[in-house]
Write a protein that holds these residues in place. Structure first.
Motif, PDB file in Angstrom:
ATOM      1  N   UNK A  36       2.836  -7.309  18.489  1.00 59.21           N
ATOM      2  CA  UNK A  36       0.981  -7.291  18.196  1.00 59.21           C
ATOM      3  C   UNK A  36       0.956  -6.530  17.057  1.00 59.21           C
ATOM      4  N   UNK A  37       1.594  -5.436  17.123  1.00 57.32           N
ATOM      5  CA  UNK A  37       0.870  -4.141  16.226  1.00 57.32           C
ATOM      6  C   UNK A  37       1.513  -4.559  15.172  1.00 57.32           C
ATOM      7  N   UNK A  38       2.617  -5.141  14.441  1.00 62.25           N
ATOM      8  CA  UNK A  38       3.713  -4.924  13.703  1.00 62.25           C
ATOM      9  C   UNK A  38       2.924  -6.296  12.465  1.00 62.25           C
ATOM     10  N   UNK A  39       2.633  -7.476  13.817  1.00 64.53           N
ATOM     11  CA  UNK A  39       1.708  -8.885  13.107  1.00 64.53           C
ATOM     12  C   UNK A  39       0.396  -8.156  12.448  1.00 64.53           C
ATOM     13  N   UNK A  40      -0.073  -7.313  12.923  1.00 68.59           N
ATOM     14  CA  UNK A  40      -1.730  -6.700  12.507  1.00 68.59           C
ATOM     15  C   UNK A  40      -1.935  -5.947  11.137  1.00 68.59           C
ATOM     16  N   UNK A  41      -0.373  -5.148  11.028  1.00 70.47           N
ATOM     17  CA  UNK A  41      -0.529  -4.021   9.829  1.00 70.47           C
ATOM     18  C   UNK A  41      -0.853  -4.477   8.524  1.00 70.47           C
ATOM     19  N   UNK A  42      -0.114  -5.074   8.250  1.00 70.65           N
ATOM     20  CA  UNK A  42      -0.295  -6.085   6.622  1.00 70.65           C
ATOM     21  C   UNK A  42      -1.945  -6.022   6.407  1.00 70.65           C
ATOM     22  N   UNK A  43      -2.944  -6.686   7.685  1.00 71.00           N
ATOM     23  CA  UNK A  43      -4.088  -6.546   6.893  1.00 71.00           C
ATOM     24  C   UNK A  43      -4.929  -6.071   7.414  1.00 71.00           C
ATOM     25  N   UNK A  44      -4.618  -4.622   8.201  1.00 76.37           N
ATOM     26  CA  UNK A  44      -5.718  -3.221   8.219  1.00 76.37           C
ATOM     27  C   UNK A  44      -5.201  -2.043   7.418  1.00 76.37           C
ATOM     28  N   UNK A  45      -3.730  -2.561   6.602  1.00 76.59           N
ATOM     29  CA  UNK A  45      -3.473  -1.706   5.033  1.00 76.59           C
ATOM     30  C   UNK A  45      -4.526  -2.121   3.666  1.00 76.59           C
ATOM     31  N   UNK A  46      -4.315  -3.633   3.998  1.00 74.34           N
ATOM     32  CA  UNK A  46      -4.294  -4.305   3.059  1.00 74.34           C
ATOM     33  C   UNK A  46      -5.710  -3.881   2.240  1.00 74.34           C
ATOM     34  N   UNK A  47      -6.529  -2.639   2.518  1.00 69.11           N
ATOM     35  CA  UNK A  47      -7.800  -2.305   1.366  1.00 69.11           C
ATOM     36  C   UNK A  47      -7.130  -1.052   1.072  1.00 69.11           C
ATOM     37  N   UNK A  48      -5.837  -0.444   1.264  1.00 65.96           N
ATOM     38  CA  UNK A  48      -5.645   0.398   0.507  1.00 65.96           C
ATOM     39  C   UNK A  48      -4.530   0.238  -0.164  1.00 65.96           C
ATOM     40  N   UNK A  49      -3.391  -1.354   0.021  1.00 69.42           N
ATOM     41  CA  UNK A  49      -3.184  -1.691  -0.978  1.00 69.42           C
ATOM     42  C   UNK A  49      -3.771  -1.810  -2.739  1.00 69.42           C
ATOM     43  N   UNK A  50      -5.057  -2.810  -2.505  1.00 72.93           N
ATOM     44  CA  UNK A  50      -5.527  -2.857  -3.486  1.00 72.93           C
ATOM     45  C   UNK A  50      -5.801  -1.741  -3.929  1.00 72.93           C
ATOM     46  N   UNK A  51      -5.880  -0.839  -3.289  1.00 73.56           N
ATOM     47  CA  UNK A  51      -6.711   0.664  -4.137  1.00 73.56           C
ATOM     48  C   UNK A  51      -5.264   1.033  -4.963  1.00 73.56           C
ATOM     49  N   UNK A  52      -4.348   1.345  -3.811  1.00 78.18           N
ATOM     50  CA  UNK A  52      -3.227   2.302  -4.780  1.00 78.18           C
ATOM     51  C   UNK A  52      -2.376   1.570  -5.642  1.00 78.18           C
ATOM     52  N   UNK A  53      -2.285   0.186  -5.373  1.00 82.48           N
ATOM     53  CA  UNK A  53      -1.643  -0.966  -6.725  1.00 82.48           C
ATOM     54  C   UNK A  53      -2.907  -1.418  -7.708  1.00 82.48           C
ATOM     55  N   UNK A  54      -3.330  -1.362  -7.330  1.00 88.70           N
ATOM     56  CA  UNK A  54      -4.508  -1.559  -8.237  1.00 88.70           C
ATOM     57  C   UNK A  54      -4.097  -3.022  -8.238  1.00 88.70           C
ATOM     58  N   UNK A  55      -4.470  -3.976  -7.733  1.00 88.71           N
ATOM     59  CA  UNK A  55      -4.630  -5.543  -7.720  1.00 88.71           C
ATOM     60  C   UNK A  55      -5.500  -6.634  -6.778  1.00 88.71           C
ATOM     61  N   UNK A  56      -5.905  -7.932  -7.496  1.00 90.77           N
ATOM     62  CA  UNK A  56      -6.622  -8.095  -7.117  1.00 90.77           C
ATOM     63  C   UNK A  56      -6.714  -8.283  -5.326  1.00 90.77           C
ATOM     64  N   UNK A  57      -7.850  -8.561  -5.163  1.00 90.81           N
ATOM     65  CA  UNK A  57      -8.267  -9.779  -3.217  1.00 90.81           C
ATOM     66  C   UNK A  57      -7.156 -10.622  -3.244  1.00 90.81           C
ATOM     67  N   UNK A  58      -7.059 -11.592  -4.295  1.00 87.07           N
ATOM     68  CA  UNK A  58      -6.472 -12.902  -4.022  1.00 87.07           C
ATOM     69  C   UNK A  58      -5.178 -12.813  -4.451  1.00 87.07           C
ATOM     70  N   UNK A  59      -4.568 -12.148  -4.858  1.00 92.67           N
ATOM     71  CA  UNK A  59      -3.635 -11.555  -4.385  1.00 92.67           C
ATOM     72  C   UNK A  59      -2.289 -10.812  -3.580  1.00 92.67           C
ATOM     73  N   UNK A  60      -3.113 -10.713  -2.959  1.00 87.64           N
ATOM     74  CA  UNK A  60      -2.799 -10.613  -1.046  1.00 87.64           C
ATOM     75  C   UNK A  60      -2.799 -11.657  -0.072  1.00 87.64           C
ATOM     76  N   UNK A  61      -3.040 -13.025  -0.678  1.00 89.63           N
ATOM     77  CA  UNK A  61      -2.818 -14.217  -0.320  1.00 89.63           C
ATOM     78  C   UNK A  61      -1.208 -14.695  -0.216  1.00 89.63           C
ATOM     79  N   UNK A  62       0.051 -14.761  -0.837  1.00 89.79           N
ATOM     80  CA  UNK A  62       1.302 -14.814  -0.475  1.00 89.79           C
ATOM     81  C   UNK A  62       1.659 -14.098   0.176  1.00 89.79           C
ATOM     82  N   UNK A  63       1.339 -12.357   0.231  1.00 91.43           N
ATOM     83  CA  UNK A  63       1.737 -11.005   1.584  1.00 91.43           C
ATOM     84  C   UNK A  63       1.548 -12.114   2.427  1.00 91.43           C
ATOM     85  N   UNK A  64       0.849 -12.360   2.942  1.00 94.32           N
ATOM     86  CA  UNK A  64      -0.442 -12.572   4.596  1.00 94.32           C
ATOM     87  C   UNK A  64       0.312 -13.609   4.426  1.00 94.32           C
TER      88      UNK A  64
END
Length: 446
Positions: A36-64
């Motif tokens: 469960x932890x590893x399943x959920x991790x991507x969702x919780x770190x997503x806002x930091x990925x947007x900030x660090x990589x300078x990507x749009x919110x919609x670009x996270x959809x393929x990773x999810x």
């Protein structure tokens, strides 16, 4: 059974709960916590990925979606393999993939690489849950199967909530890479313990000469019986053992039940993974702080831990198909009301907890319900394919999350839209109940 043939399930059902069975349930609990932890991790770190990589919110959809698609592949593939080669072997292999995959994800330099790695990690994640559920179910006596397996399975939703709490605490200090490192190291530490002390499924070993001595030893620890001279331990009758585990899902009047179960999983996991994937990002974009966002989002799985246990106690007494339709109906109502509580973070947290209590509580028991619907030789396949139907919903939900938020015009309408699939799930379960599906907590495989 008569003569020198004895069913391992009947021996377990007639014996008091032993230390060995408690050990199996605890180990499966720990495994699904990490899953469960590893399943959920991507969702919780997503806002930091947007900030660090300078990507749009919609670009996270393929990773999810990639992670969830990997889980779909893992669920479909692991069921038949586990029914053929053993639950423990597939569980260990799946957990190894999760550990290595999560560690490598922490090294991803961009969203494209992370997407590929999440797919590979998802294959392991998809194989862990159905095999852990099946092992827990087969080592639990029928009289308490729903409660005991729910306690074990609640580790998954606890792991999802733990992801939020850990992310809220660690992200400011170690960043998103540190969160993933924690998620990868923990399974590696657990693997040697599982190899040494987790037994194989009794139902899988039954009727196989190569496992005869090992099975007798395990059943001695469970039942206290010492003399197995002349006794042949079996799981299912020979005729049913020869049947294809996939064909069995639709044989003997199970077709409608199986399809309705898949529809229910699809709808519930559509909503669940849309929320777990996108809610942290949507809340952050709506002005909530990092710690506040993590705590609110964690209420979905945390509410499910409590909801799953409470409902399992009731289902052991009243039957799953009497209560699950009401639970999904409650989830639909709670979702529709969540959007009315946006003015206060405390009230919003309470309402999201109610969503978790009903929606995630239903999901916890749906997986256990699935394990009771099918005979032993098709059980892992039945659970795995039901979860796979749900994974399809989770993939679609994770892809549509950002679009649905934009299309709905705001958080209030967003939650009202999410109430519709929960209502469909309630209706599907109601039809199952009216059709006389006998998947009750006594665990009889109809």
């Amino acid at each position: 059974m008569s003569g020198n043939f004895q069913s391992v399930s009947e021996i377990i059902d007639s014996s008091p709960l032993s230390a060995l069975q408690i050990r199996v349930l605890l180990l499966c609990f720990l495994v699904v916590v990490l899953d469960g932890f590893d399943t959920a991790a991507i969702g919780y770190i997503a806002p930091e990925l947007i900030r660090e990589w300078g990507i749009e919110r919609s670009q996270l959809a393929p990773a999810f979606a990639a992670g969830l698609f990997g889980m779909l592949v893992g669920s479909v593939g692991s069921g038949p393999l586990a029914d053929r080669y053993g639950r423990k072997l597939l569980l260990l292999a799946s957990l190894t993939i999760v550990a290595v995959g999560t560690l490598v994800c922490s090294l991803a330099p961009n969203i494209e690489v992370l997407t590929v790695l999440r797919f590979l990690t998802g294959i392991g994640l998809g194989g862990v849950l159905p095999n852990a559920i099946t092992l827990s179910s087969e080592y639990s006596p029928a009289r308490r199967r729903m409660l005991l397996v729910t306690l074990s399975y609640s580790g998954f939703t606890l792991g999802l909530a733990l992801g939020g709490w850990v992310a809220g605490a660690l992200l400011p200090a170690v960043g998103w890479k540190g969160v993933l490192l924690c998620g990868g190291v923990a399974p590696l530490l657990l693997l040697p313990i599982l190899i040494l002390v987790l037994p194989e499924s009794t139902c899988f070993m039954a009727g196989k000469p190569a496992y005869a001595k090992r099975l007798q030893t395990i059943l001695t620890k469970i039942s206290g019986r010492q003399d197995w001279q002349g006794v042949t331990l079996v799981g299912e009758t020979a005729a049913r053992q020869q049947a294809s585990s996939i064909t069995t899902l639709f044989a003997d009047g199970r077709a409608l039940r199986t399809l309705l179960l898949w529809l229910t999983f699809f709808c519930c996991l559509f909503v669940f993974y849309l929320l777990t994937s996108w809610l942290p990002t949507i809340l952050r974009s709506s002005g909530y702080a990092v710690q506040e966002t993590s705590n609110i989002a964690a209420m979905i799985p945390f509410g499910g831990v409590l909801g799953g246990i409470v409902m399992a106690l009731l289902m052991d007494r009243y039957g799953a198909l009497r209560l699950l339709p009401l639970l999904c109906l409650g989830a639909a109502v709670a979702l529709a009301l969540t959007g009315t509580q946006l003015g206060s973070s405390a009230q919003l947290m309470l309402m999201v907890f109610a969503v978790g209590f009903t929606l995630t509580g239903a999901l916890n028991n749906l997986s256990i319900l699935a394990s009771t619907l099918y005979p032993t030789h098709a059980r892992a396949t039945g659970v795995g394919w039901a979860l796979s139907a749900g994974r399809t919903g989770s993939i679609i939900g994770s892809i549509l999350g950002a679009w649905l938020f934009e299309a709905s015009g705001g958080l209030q309408s967003f939650f009202i839209w999410l109430a519709v699939p929960a209502l469909v799930a309630s209706l599907a379960l109601l039809v199952m109940s009216l059709q006389g599906a006998r998947a009750v907590p006594q665990g009889s495989a109809a």
